[in-house]
Design a protein around this motif. Sequence first.
Motif, PDB file in Angstrom:
ATOM      1  N   ASN A  60      44.217  45.550  33.177  1.00  4.56           N
ATOM      2  CA  ASN A  60      45.092  44.538  33.788  1.00  4.56           C
ATOM      3  C   ASN A  60      44.584  44.095  35.149  1.00  4.56           C
ATOM      4  OD1 ASN A  60      46.861  44.461  31.643  1.00  4.56           O
ATOM      5  ND2 ASN A  60      48.153  46.096  32.464  1.00  4.56           N
ATOM      6  N   ARG A  61      44.121  45.058  35.935  1.00  2.84           N
ATOM      7  CA  ARG A  61      43.639  44.702  37.271  1.00  2.84           C
ATOM      8  C   ARG A  61      42.459  43.729  37.185  1.00  2.84           C
ATOM      9  NH1 ARG A  61      42.836  48.529  42.498  1.00  2.84           N
ATOM     10  NH2 ARG A  61      42.212  46.852  43.845  1.00  2.84           N
ATOM     11  N   PHE A  62      41.565  43.949  36.223  1.00  7.00           N
ATOM     12  CA  PHE A  62      40.420  43.058  36.086  1.00  7.00           C
ATOM     13  C   PHE A  62      40.865  41.676  35.619  1.00  7.00           C
ATOM     14  CE2 PHE A  62      36.927  41.062  33.808  1.00  7.00           C
ATOM     15  CZ  PHE A  62      35.946  41.074  34.786  1.00  7.00           C
ATOM     16  N   GLN A  63      41.831  41.623  34.732  1.00  6.61           N
ATOM     17  CA  GLN A  63      42.339  40.334  34.238  1.00  6.61           C
ATOM     18  C   GLN A  63      42.847  39.471  35.390  1.00  6.61           C
ATOM     19  OE1 GLN A  63      42.503  39.380  30.859  1.00  6.61           O
ATOM     20  NE2 GLN A  63      41.421  41.244  30.285  1.00  6.61           N
ATOM     21  N   ASP A  64      43.411  40.124  36.408  1.00 10.05           N
ATOM     22  CA  ASP A  64      43.974  39.410  37.564  1.00 10.05           C
ATOM     23  C   ASP A  64      42.957  39.172  38.674  1.00 10.05           C
ATOM     24  OD1 ASP A  64      46.411  39.467  36.240  1.00 10.05           O
ATOM     25  OD2 ASP A  64      47.044  41.331  37.237  1.00 10.05           O
ATOM     26  N   ALA A  65      41.731  39.596  38.495  1.00 15.47           N
ATOM     27  CA  ALA A  65      40.709  39.466  39.544  1.00 15.47           C
ATOM     28  C   ALA A  65      40.309  38.003  39.733  1.00 15.47           C
ATOM     29  CB  ALA A  65      39.487  40.302  39.182  1.00 15.47           C
ATOM     30  N   ASP A  66      39.684  37.741  40.879  1.00 13.21           N
ATOM     31  CA  ASP A  66      39.298  36.366  41.215  1.00 13.21           C
ATOM     32  C   ASP A  66      37.988  35.953  40.520  1.00 13.21           C
ATOM     33  OD1 ASP A  66      37.360  37.764  42.628  1.00 13.21           O
ATOM     34  OD2 ASP A  66      37.969  37.036  44.603  1.00 13.21           O
ATOM     35  N   ARG A  67      37.629  34.713  40.735  1.00 18.84           N
ATOM     36  CA  ARG A  67      36.439  34.127  40.099  1.00 18.84           C
ATOM     37  C   ARG A  67      35.156  34.883  40.469  1.00 18.84           C
ATOM     38  NH1 ARG A  67      34.875  30.597  36.109  1.00 18.84           N
ATOM     39  NH2 ARG A  67      32.941  29.637  36.707  1.00 18.84           N
ATOM     40  N   PHE A  68      35.020  35.255  41.753  1.00 17.81           N
ATOM     41  CA  PHE A  68      33.845  35.998  42.214  1.00 17.81           C
ATOM     42  C   PHE A  68      33.657  37.270  41.394  1.00 17.81           C
ATOM     43  CE2 PHE A  68      32.088  39.418  44.845  1.00 17.81           C
ATOM     44  CZ  PHE A  68      30.880  38.866  45.228  1.00 17.81           C
ATOM     45  N   THR A  69      34.716  38.030  41.218  1.00 20.22           N
ATOM     46  CA  THR A  69      34.661  39.285  40.468  1.00 20.22           C
ATOM     47  C   THR A  69      34.270  39.029  39.019  1.00 20.22           C
ATOM     48  OG1 THR A  69      36.292  40.295  41.916  1.00 20.22           O
ATOM     49  CG2 THR A  69      35.980  41.317  39.763  1.00 20.22           C
ATOM     50  N   HIS A  70      34.849  38.003  38.416  1.00 20.68           N
ATOM     51  CA  HIS A  70      34.525  37.683  37.024  1.00 20.68           C
ATOM     52  C   HIS A  70      33.067  37.242  36.887  1.00 20.68           C
ATOM     53  CE1 HIS A  70      38.936  37.106  35.504  1.00 20.68           C
ATOM     54  NE2 HIS A  70      38.695  38.308  36.011  1.00 20.68           N
ATOM     55  N   ASP A  71      32.581  36.459  37.857  1.00 19.38           N
ATOM     56  CA  ASP A  71      31.179  36.014  37.814  1.00 19.38           C
ATOM     57  C   ASP A  71      30.218  37.192  37.974  1.00 19.38           C
ATOM     58  OD1 ASP A  71      32.038  33.406  37.485  1.00 19.38           O
ATOM     59  OD2 ASP A  71      31.627  32.807  39.566  1.00 19.38           O
ATOM     60  N   VAL A  72      30.505  38.048  38.958  1.00 18.84           N
ATOM     61  CA  VAL A  72      29.657  39.232  39.155  1.00 18.84           C
ATOM     62  C   VAL A  72      29.692  40.107  37.908  1.00 18.84           C
ATOM     63  CG1 VAL A  72      29.380  41.385  40.474  1.00 18.84           C
ATOM     64  CG2 VAL A  72      29.813  39.227  41.669  1.00 18.84           C
ATOM     65  N   ASP A 102      36.448  45.797  51.970  1.00 20.49           N
ATOM     66  CA  ASP A 102      36.425  44.354  52.173  1.00 20.49           C
ATOM     67  C   ASP A 102      35.209  43.776  51.456  1.00 20.49           C
ATOM     68  OD1 ASP A 102      37.290  41.929  53.835  1.00 20.49           O
ATOM     69  OD2 ASP A 102      35.178  42.175  54.436  1.00 20.49           O
ATOM     70  N   ARG A 103      35.338  42.578  50.916  1.00 17.55           N
ATOM     71  CA  ARG A 103      34.250  41.970  50.133  1.00 17.55           C
ATOM     72  C   ARG A 103      32.954  41.882  50.922  1.00 17.55           C
ATOM     73  NH1 ARG A 103      35.898  37.569  46.331  1.00 17.55           N
ATOM     74  NH2 ARG A 103      36.349  39.469  45.169  1.00 17.55           N
ATOM     75  N   ARG A 104      33.047  41.562  52.194  1.00 18.68           N
ATOM     76  CA  ARG A 104      31.843  41.475  53.025  1.00 18.68           C
ATOM     77  C   ARG A 104      31.106  42.813  53.016  1.00 18.68           C
ATOM     78  NH1 ARG A 104      31.452  42.489  58.642  1.00 18.68           N
ATOM     79  NH2 ARG A 104      33.707  42.620  58.665  1.00 18.68           N
ATOM     80  N   LEU A 116      30.903  45.516  42.108  1.00 17.96           N
ATOM     81  CA  LEU A 116      32.232  45.476  41.490  1.00 17.96           C
ATOM     82  C   LEU A 116      33.108  46.630  41.964  1.00 17.96           C
ATOM     83  CD1 LEU A 116      31.291  44.538  37.815  1.00 17.96           C
ATOM     84  CD2 LEU A 116      32.572  43.109  39.437  1.00 17.96           C
ATOM     85  N   ALA A 117      32.546  47.825  41.987  1.00 23.66           N
ATOM     86  CA  ALA A 117      33.325  49.005  42.364  1.00 23.66           C
ATOM     87  C   ALA A 117      33.665  49.008  43.852  1.00 23.66           C
ATOM     88  CB  ALA A 117      32.558  50.279  42.002  1.00 23.66           C
TER      89      ALA A 117
END
Length: 173
Positions: A53-65, A131-133, A124-125
Amino acid sequence: MSNETPAGRYRREQEEEHERLDRHWAELLQELRLAQTGTQILFAFLLSIAFTNRFQDADRFTHDVYAITLVASALAAGLFLAPVSFHRIVFQQKMRDRMIPIASKMTSAGLVFLTLATTGGILLAIDVVLDRRWAIITATGVLLWFVFFWYALPTWIRKTSRNGSDNGDTSGP
């Protein structure tokens, strides 16, 4: 002075070549056993997280990576398994001298994709806990670590070696 005939010397050289090819094939298979295991575990992990579920709700960056990492992992697994398929197809065709250099290149390419897949998995992990940075900085550090230890250092050692190899046998896989 040797009493060996030219025909006897030829048979000995052919046997030595056969033994050398057998040794290179065995070394390559051992390397592949190690690389395949890690790649398959990473690939299985990546396949499983897509359905959370958490991955389904992730943003575009996460899905692309994730997509890039999953594909890199699949390509690495495919390249690490390719020498097995290659061997099955050319088995007993006396083509080991041609098969080993190609299988070696497949393995090297697999390592490149494994480097990318591992770096993507780290990104990803770490993106989940930092923080993403910082996740990007950490993943970049991991990528540089792989590049140094898997590529730059061995290349430097090979270039600075007196004879180009550790045992004088420059015809390895």
